[in-house]
Enzyme design. Structure first.
Site, PDB file in Angstrom:
ATOM      1  N   LYS A 134       4.502   2.564   6.557  1.00 48.40           N
ATOM      2  CA  LYS A 134       4.392   2.287   5.232  1.00 48.40           C
ATOM      3  C   LYS A 134       3.413   1.408   4.399  1.00 48.40           C
ATOM      4  CE  LYS A 134       7.306   3.602   1.485  1.00 48.40           C
ATOM      5  NZ  LYS A 134       7.925   4.681   1.060  1.00 48.40           N
ATOM      6  N   ASP A 174       5.000   6.768  -3.555  1.00 46.17           N
ATOM      7  CA  ASP A 174       6.186   6.006  -3.595  1.00 46.17           C
ATOM      8  C   ASP A 174       6.136   5.525  -5.018  1.00 46.17           C
ATOM      9  OD1 ASP A 174       8.516   4.825  -1.789  1.00 46.17           O
ATOM     10  OD2 ASP A 174       7.760   3.143  -2.998  1.00 46.17           O
ATOM     11  N   ASN A 249       9.717   9.655 -10.480  1.00 45.41           N
ATOM     12  CA  ASN A 249       9.572  10.978  -9.810  1.00 45.41           C
ATOM     13  C   ASN A 249      10.983  11.317  -9.406  1.00 45.41           C
ATOM     14  OD1 ASN A 249       9.490  12.015  -6.663  1.00 45.41           O
ATOM     15  ND2 ASN A 249       8.077  13.341  -7.919  1.00 45.41           N
TER      16      ASN A 249
HETATM   17  P1  NDP Z   1       8.306   5.842  -9.525  1.00 40.46           P
HETATM   18  O1  NDP Z   1       7.160   4.947  -9.679  1.00 40.46           O
HETATM   19  O2  NDP Z   1       8.055   7.159  -9.958  1.00 40.46           O
HETATM   20  O3  NDP Z   1       9.317   5.556 -10.445  1.00 40.46           O
HETATM   21  C1  NDP Z   1      10.234   4.141 -10.276  1.00 40.46           C
HETATM   22  C2  NDP Z   1      11.281   4.112 -11.433  1.00 40.46           C
HETATM   23  O4  NDP Z   1      12.020   2.964 -11.007  1.00 40.46           O
HETATM   24  C3  NDP Z   1      10.613   3.638 -12.596  1.00 40.46           C
HETATM   25  O5  NDP Z   1      11.343   4.434 -13.384  1.00 40.46           O
HETATM   26  C4  NDP Z   1      10.878   2.250 -12.853  1.00 40.46           C
HETATM   27  O6  NDP Z   1      10.797   1.669 -14.036  1.00 40.46           O
HETATM   28  C5  NDP Z   1      12.191   2.166 -11.762  1.00 40.46           C
HETATM   29  N1  NDP Z   1      12.374   0.692 -11.594  1.00 40.46           N
HETATM   30  C6  NDP Z   1      11.460   0.077 -10.869  1.00 40.46           C
HETATM   31  N2  NDP Z   1      12.179  -1.166 -10.517  1.00 40.46           N
HETATM   32  C7  NDP Z   1      13.093  -1.238 -11.253  1.00 40.46           C
HETATM   33  C8  NDP Z   1      14.179  -2.248 -11.542  1.00 40.46           C
HETATM   34  N3  NDP Z   1      14.021  -3.406 -11.121  1.00 40.46           N
HETATM   35  N4  NDP Z   1      15.153  -1.906 -12.277  1.00 40.46           N
HETATM   36  C9  NDP Z   1      15.302  -0.704 -13.037  1.00 40.46           C
HETATM   37  N5  NDP Z   1      14.346   0.159 -12.690  1.00 40.46           N
HETATM   38  C10 NDP Z   1      13.275  -0.189 -11.841  1.00 40.46           C
HETATM   39  O7  NDP Z   1       8.746   5.663  -8.154  1.00 40.46           O
HETATM   40  P2  NDP Z   1       9.614   6.892  -7.116  1.00 40.46           P
HETATM   41  O8  NDP Z   1      10.614   7.726  -8.275  1.00 40.46           O
HETATM   42  O9  NDP Z   1       8.912   7.488  -6.563  1.00 40.46           O
HETATM   43  O10 NDP Z   1      10.616   5.935  -6.124  1.00 40.46           O
HETATM   44  C11 NDP Z   1      11.906   5.556  -6.834  1.00 40.46           C
HETATM   45  C12 NDP Z   1      12.349   5.148  -5.486  1.00 40.46           C
HETATM   46  O11 NDP Z   1      12.684   6.163  -4.685  1.00 40.46           O
HETATM   47  C13 NDP Z   1      11.982   4.044  -4.553  1.00 40.46           C
HETATM   48  O12 NDP Z   1      12.917   3.347  -3.972  1.00 40.46           O
HETATM   49  C14 NDP Z   1      11.243   4.842  -3.547  1.00 40.46           C
HETATM   50  O13 NDP Z   1      10.954   4.110  -2.242  1.00 40.46           O
HETATM   51  C15 NDP Z   1      12.144   6.019  -3.101  1.00 40.46           C
HETATM   52  N6  NDP Z   1      11.636   6.975  -2.527  1.00 40.46           N
HETATM   53  C16 NDP Z   1      10.713   7.689  -3.183  1.00 40.46           C
HETATM   54  C17 NDP Z   1      10.151   9.020  -2.723  1.00 40.46           C
HETATM   55  C18 NDP Z   1       9.250   9.764  -3.222  1.00 40.46           C
HETATM   56  O14 NDP Z   1       9.097  11.097  -2.831  1.00 40.46           O
HETATM   57  N7  NDP Z   1       8.541   9.522  -4.490  1.00 40.46           N
HETATM   58  C19 NDP Z   1      10.810   9.454  -1.534  1.00 40.46           C
HETATM   59  C20 NDP Z   1      11.927   8.663  -0.828  1.00 40.46           C
HETATM   60  C21 NDP Z   1      12.213   7.451  -1.300  1.00 40.46           C
HETATM   61  P3  NDP Z   1       9.571   0.605 -14.604  1.00 40.46           P
HETATM   62  O15 NDP Z   1       8.465   1.474 -14.667  1.00 40.46           O
HETATM   63  O16 NDP Z   1      10.105  -0.261 -15.491  1.00 40.46           O
HETATM   64  O17 NDP Z   1       9.204  -0.188 -13.088  1.00 40.46           O
END
Ligand code: NDP
Length: 454
Positions: A134, A174, A249
């Site tokens: 990572k 991520d 995502n």
């Molecule tokens: P994105 O950057 O696309 O989205 C992250 C989202 O989470 C945003 O809406 C963000 O809001 C929100 N967020 C982050 N921190 C907080 C918080 N403290 N409270 C509330 N909302 C929050 O990321 P992904 O969708 O890619 O990833 C989301 C999760 O999924 C992560 O844990 C990642 O490790 C996991 N994951 C992702 C994969 C992938 O294929 N993308 C694969 C496997 C796991 P804001 O904009 O306000 O920060």
């Protein structure tokens, strides 16, 4: 196994836990992830003495390589910023290191290590030949122009390129790293190396080496895992109300798949608060707001009108639901949130994010008999389709969406079955946390043992 042996296994695991905390100070997320895995391994170490060999688990919790580097870049006004870049190459027993890059202001070494450690077991569970790693940076993309994001990505890759490659280490996206960032990173890699090496990064756009269904895969896969847990209890997702956190995502594709399977996803969130929409989240509008306009979720509620409202600073878990799919970030669902969900009758919780539920929350769900799908199993669909992207790149072909989606469904079913059967085998029926940890561990440990002391 005798009582003495079982006592000695748990004593040595306790000693190792203490040693991890001593040797990795100020890394609470890594301690939490390691503790969570170690506390489920005693039965397998007792049943299979070859795994209890001195040094095996000790090697597993120590990354093979940790890279930290300076990332200088200039903003649009010419000011210089200095961020920190990380890549933790944790374990390559099963294949080249594989795992995403996270760009978020909270990123530090401990967070990257927790994510890399989880990734080892997740990747093993997919059954595909990929090791765990990572990376990322404490760069905050929020409010930055495209040109600034591009300059940052170019500077980041100017160091990272020497550590990665299709047979070495293959990053992906991520939090904060989506198709735009992967494009800039790939462009700089290609320029520096003079190689069109498609398999060096996954999450590329479909027109130049990306796989169809890769953007959807994590969210879709998590919904399939949740449905498998419900089916084991004689139910399915049809007509169930679902709460989803996040609006990136993973959250967007979770909401899309829930609706496709007849559930009603009523929430999404970001770090400023959450939206609840009784009619169900309109995924097209959410996409427009988040992916095209890069706005906050409050803008969704403003545009949607009547059925939706924005709750500033609120916690999405206070909304009553049958199913909960945390899809934002680590430790976003604590014991109080779990208690609220249980009080409101939640039946299944499936982790789209990595480690979103705190250990106390997981305990409460399991004690209350709620089906709980841990992220390393439930969200493995993303990395699985990344591995399929590498397969397509290696054979210079691209598969139709239907073929990728069918493979994703098959892999998620296999992961679910592996977790359920392993949990049964070790006397913990329905405990998918134990099932996922032990099944992932067995695959990696077998490969490590066969490859000698390295
Ligand atoms: P994105 O950057 O696309 O989205 C992250 C989202 O989470 C945003 O809406 C963000 O809001 C929100 N967020 C982050 N921190 C907080 C918080 N403290 N409270 C509330 N909302 C929050 O990321 P992904 O969708 O890619 O990833 C989301 C999760 O999924 C992560 O844990 C990642 O490790 C996991 N994951 C992702 C994969 C992938 O294929 N993308 C694969 C496997 C796991 P804001 O904009 O306000 O920060």
């Amino acid at each position: 196994m005798t009582r003495t042996a079982s006592h000695s296994v748990s004593t040595s695991l306790d000693r190792l836990r203490a040693e991890i905390e001593r040797r990795n100070p100020a890394e609470p997320e890594f301690h939490q992830a390691a503790r969570e895995v170690l506390q489920t391994l005693a039965p397998v170490l007792e049943a299979r003495p070859e795994y209890a060999e001195p040094g095996l688990v000790e090697r597993l919790v120590e990354p093979e390589r940790q890279i930290i580097f300076r990332v200088p870049w200039q903003d649009d006004k010419g000011r210089v910023h200095v961020n920190r870049g990380f890549r933790v190459e944790f374990n390559s027993a099963l294949g080249p290191y594989k795992g995403g890059l996270r760009f978020h202001r909270s990123v530090n070494l401990g967070i990257i290590k927790f994510l890399g450690f989880e990734q080892i077991f997740k990747n093993a569970l997919t059954g595909l030949g990929i090791g765990g790693g990572k990376g990322g940076s404490d760069f905050d993309p929020q409010g930055r122009s495209d040109a600034e994001v591009m300059r940052f990505c170019q500077s980041f890759m100017t160091e990272l390129y020497r550590h990665i490659g299709e047979y070495t280490d293959i990053p992906a996206g991520d939090i904060g790293v989506g198709a735009r960032e992967i494009g800039y990173l790939f462009g700089q890699y290609r320029r520096i190396t003079n190689r069109w090496e498609g398999g060096v990064l996954t999450g590329k756009a479909a027109g130049w080496g990306g796989s169809l269904i890769r953007p959807e895969a994590t969210g879709y896969g998590n919904v399939l895992f949740a449905e498998a847990m419900l089916r084991a209890r004689g139910e399915d997702l049809e007509g169930q109300t679902a709460v989803v956190s996040g609006s990136g995502n993973v959250a967007i594709h979770t909401i899309e798949k829930l609706a496709a399977l007849g559930a009603n996803p009523v929430t999404c969130s970001d770090s400023s608060g959450y939206v609840v929409d009784e009619k169900g989240i309109d995924v097209q509008l959410l996409r427009q707001v988040k992916e095209v306009e890069r706005e906050r979720v409050s803008a969704y509620a403003e545009r949607r009108g009547g059925s939706a409202r924005f709750v500033p600073g609120g916690r999405v878990w206070e909304v009553p639901a049958d199913v909960a799919l945390p899809s934002a970030t680590q430790n976003e669902l604590n014991a109080a949130d779990a208690a609220a969900l249980i009080r409101n009758g939640v039946k299944a919780v499936s982790e789209g994010a990595n480690m979103p539920a705190t250990p106390e929350a997981v305990d409460l769900f399991q004690e209350a008999g709620v089906a709980f799908g841990p992220g390393k199993a439930a969200n493995a669909g993303g990395v699985a389709v990344s591995a399929l992207e590498m397969t397509q790149n290696a054979s210079r072909t691209s598969w139709k969406a239907e073929r990728v989606e069918a493979e994703l469904a098959r892999i998620m079913t296999d992961i679910y079955t592996t977790c359920a059967e392993t949990a049964d085998r070790y006397g913990a029926p329905g405990d998918y946390v134990t099932g996922a940890n032990i099944a992932g561990f067995e695959r990696v440990a077998d490969a490590m043992l066969a490859q000698g002391l390295i």
